[in-house]
Design a protein around this motif. Structure first.
Motif, short mmCIF file in Angstrom:
data_model
loop_
_atom_site.label_atom_id
_atom_site.label_comp_id
_atom_site.label_asym_id
_atom_site.label_seq_id
_atom_site.Cartn_x
_atom_site.Cartn_y
_atom_site.Cartn_z
N GLN A 1 -5.24 11.20 5.56
CA GLN A 1 -4.26 10.94 6.62
C GLN A 1 -4.42 9.56 7.24
O GLN A 1 -3.45 8.94 7.66
CB GLN A 1 -4.39 11.98 7.74
CG GLN A 1 -4.09 13.38 7.31
CD GLN A 1 -4.53 14.40 8.36
OE1 GLN A 1 -5.07 14.04 9.40
NE2 GLN A 1 -4.28 15.66 8.08
N LYS A 2 -5.64 9.12 7.38
CA LYS A 2 -5.98 7.85 8.02
C LYS A 2 -5.36 7.72 9.42
O LYS A 2 -4.63 6.79 9.73
CB LYS A 2 -5.58 6.68 7.12
CG LYS A 2 -6.40 6.66 5.84
CD LYS A 2 -6.02 5.52 4.94
CE LYS A 2 -6.78 5.56 3.65
NZ LYS A 2 -6.51 6.71 2.81
N LEU B 1 -11.14 3.66 9.81
CA LEU B 1 -10.40 2.72 10.68
C LEU B 1 -10.12 1.40 9.96
O LEU B 1 -9.04 0.82 10.10
CB LEU B 1 -11.17 2.46 11.97
CG LEU B 1 -11.22 3.61 12.97
CD1 LEU B 1 -12.17 3.27 14.13
CD2 LEU B 1 -9.83 3.94 13.49
N LYS B 2 -11.08 0.94 9.18
CA LYS B 2 -10.88 -0.29 8.41
C LYS B 2 -9.88 -0.08 7.27
O LYS B 2 -9.10 -0.99 6.95
CB LYS B 2 -12.22 -0.79 7.87
CG LYS B 2 -13.15 -1.28 8.95
CD LYS B 2 -14.48 -1.72 8.39
CE LYS B 2 -15.40 -2.12 9.54
NZ LYS B 2 -16.72 -2.51 9.09
N GLU C 1 -4.22 -1.95 2.13
CA GLU C 1 -3.31 -1.27 1.22
C GLU C 1 -3.95 0.05 0.75
O GLU C 1 -5.16 0.07 0.49
CB GLU C 1 -3.02 -2.15 -0.01
CG GLU C 1 -2.11 -3.32 0.28
CD GLU C 1 -0.71 -2.88 0.66
OE1 GLU C 1 -0.16 -1.97 0.02
OE2 GLU C 1 -0.17 -3.46 1.62
N PRO C 2 -3.16 1.11 0.66
CA PRO C 2 -3.74 2.39 0.20
C PRO C 2 -4.33 2.28 -1.20
O PRO C 2 -3.77 1.63 -2.07
CB PRO C 2 -2.54 3.34 0.21
CG PRO C 2 -1.50 2.67 1.04
CD PRO C 2 -1.75 1.21 0.97
#
Length: 156
Positions: A37-38, A106-107, A112-113
């Protein structure tokens, strides 16, 4: 009468370990979900909650020492208390890793995914089950479950 007091305090100790374990399981679930999810707010919450695990470890260690110093435990009691000490130390370290992973998350939000490695999520689920089983094994005195955890380590 003294033995009854010891048994009650040992029961409270095991309950404290169980509560810490349940909280760790919840944190692991959040970390695992957040790898996909980030969510920055969730990552920050996990990082902030790490202090709770530090405090739990200190409180449980204090309970262990009070039992040892005031209740004259026998050999089997010593083993149970020592197991609790070892387990809470390991749980606190896992909570530290959860915080570290959340800092990396967080980083990753800013980048980019990138797809997770093959079998990564499956490995995390096996590890999470190992934590759950370890906590259950010690709180239920379940030797068979403890042996299962040891065997599962090779799988991870």
């Amino acid at each position: 009468m003294t033995r009854n007091k010891f048994n009650e305090e040992l029961k409270q100790l095991l309950n404290s370990v169980r509560v810490m374990g349940v909280n760790l399981e919840d944190t692991l679930d959040k970390v695992i979900a957040n790898l996909e999810q980030k969510d920055a707010a969730l990552a920050q919450q996990i990082i902030s909650d790490d202090d709770n695990f530090d405090n739990s470890e200190v409180n449980i260690e204090k309970q262990c020492l009070e039992l040892v110093l005031t209740q004259t435990p026998v050999a089997t009691d010593w083993r149970e208390i020592a197991s609790c000490l070892k387990l809470v130390g390991d749980m606190e370290r896992i909570a530290d890793h959860c915080s570290d992973i959340s800092q990396y998350t967080l980083k990753l939000i800013e980048k980019e995914p990138v797809p997770l490695p093959d079998n990564f999520m499956a490995m995390l689920q096996v590890m999470r089950q190992m934590v759950y089983d370890s906590i259950s094994a010690i709180s239920e005195n379940d030797l068979e479950l403890a042996n299962k955890v040891i065997a599962t380590d090779d799988e991870v």
